[in-house]
Scaffold this active site. Structure first.
Site, PDB file in Angstrom:
ATOM      1  N   THR A   5       0.706  -1.188   0.017  1.00  0.00           N
ATOM      2  CA  THR A   5      -0.042   0.057  -0.032  1.00  0.00           C
ATOM      3  C   THR A   5       0.728   1.312  -0.086  1.00  0.00           C
ATOM      4  O   THR A   5       1.946   1.125   0.460  1.00  0.00           O
ATOM      5  CB  THR A   5      -0.857   0.003   1.186  1.00  0.00           C
ATOM      6  OG1 THR A   5      -2.030   0.905   0.866  1.00  0.00           O
ATOM      7  CG2 THR A   5      -0.130   0.710   2.662  1.00  0.00           C
ATOM      8  N   LYS A  37      -8.448   2.154   1.410  1.00  0.00           N
ATOM      9  CA  LYS A  37      -7.691   2.401   2.673  1.00  0.00           C
ATOM     10  C   LYS A  37      -7.620   3.503   3.142  1.00  0.00           C
ATOM     11  O   LYS A  37      -7.033   3.965   4.205  1.00  0.00           O
ATOM     12  CB  LYS A  37      -6.143   1.956   2.214  1.00  0.00           C
ATOM     13  CG  LYS A  37      -6.023   0.474   1.618  1.00  0.00           C
ATOM     14  CD  LYS A  37      -4.608   0.376   1.142  1.00  0.00           C
ATOM     15  CE  LYS A  37      -4.699  -0.923   0.393  1.00  0.00           C
ATOM     16  NZ  LYS A  37      -3.476  -1.268  -0.759  1.00  0.00           N
ATOM     17  N   GLY A  49      -5.913   6.795   7.077  1.00  0.00           N
ATOM     18  CA  GLY A  49      -5.433   6.129   6.064  1.00  0.00           C
ATOM     19  C   GLY A  49      -4.412   4.997   6.830  1.00  0.00           C
ATOM     20  O   GLY A  49      -3.998   5.218   7.855  1.00  0.00           O
ATOM     21  N   SER A 128       4.730   0.891   1.472  1.00  0.00           N
ATOM     22  CA  SER A 128       5.686   0.447   0.638  1.00  0.00           C
ATOM     23  C   SER A 128       6.295   1.581  -0.035  1.00  0.00           C
ATOM     24  O   SER A 128       7.330   1.619  -0.412  1.00  0.00           O
ATOM     25  CB  SER A 128       5.596  -0.995   0.080  1.00  0.00           C
ATOM     26  OG  SER A 128       4.113  -0.667  -0.727  1.00  0.00           O
TER      27      SER A 128
END
Length: 188
Positions: A5, A37, A49, A128
């Protein structure tokens, strides 16, 4: 680092914009393309988030919203109390996620280590793809006149071309910042 994500928050031009990609991975497999998300909390006054395990994130959203209700929407107080619980509670301690939360006044990052971090500038990212999204957004804030939501969209688009755990199916939400809009009017 959490794979799967990218969440990005940008404050610019009297708007707080949150964006997240939709990819969910399990190991090396993409399981879902359109996950949501980024969520509204506390009667559309707080954006949140998450990056990390989906089940863990839902637990954290629920617990954080309970804290917001308990402290009457005071984001900072709710965040500090949530971080304490997250660090101390045996069940919560095992949750693997990060959260970005924001309202009219603040944008904060929460972690399971008990961290409540307010970024130095108006851009913050987790997940990431965070380094790519944050770098792209900072450059766009400094060198363009794009509105906050477009900065988020462009930065996530750049990130999806670099990070294999970030796709190009975004959810972007915006919150008008009345206090910043008033400051801008006073400058004119």
């Amino acid at each position: 680092m959490f794979k799967g994500t990218t969440i990005l928050a940008v404050r610019s031009g009297g708007v707080l914009a949150f964006g997240g990609d939709g990819q969910v991975t399990m190991g090396e497999t993409i399981m879902k393309h359109g996950a949501r998300k980024v969520r509204w909390l506390f009667d559309h006054q707080v954006l949140a988030g998450f990056a990390g395990s989906t089940a863990d994130a839902f637990t954290l959203f629920e617990r954080f919203e309970e804290k917001l209700n308990l402290f009457n929407g005071n984001l900072t107080r709710a965040a500090v109390e949530m971080a304490k619980d997250w660090r101390m509670d045996k069940m919560l301690r095992r949750l693997e996620a990060l959260m970005v939360i924001g309202n009219e006044e603040n944008t904060l990052v929460l972690s399971g280590n008990g961290d409540v971090i307010e970024p130095d500038d108006q851009v913050v990212a987790i997940g990431s793809g965070a380094p790519y999204a944050e770098a792209a957004a900072r450059a766009l804030v400094r060198h363009s006149q794009l509105p906050a939501a477009e900065i988020v969209r462009e930065a996530l688009e750049i990130t999806s071309g670099i990070c294999i755990y970030t796709n190009n199916q975004y959810v972007i939400e915006t919150l008008e910042l009345a206090a910043e809009a008033e400051k801008d009017k006073e400058k004119e």
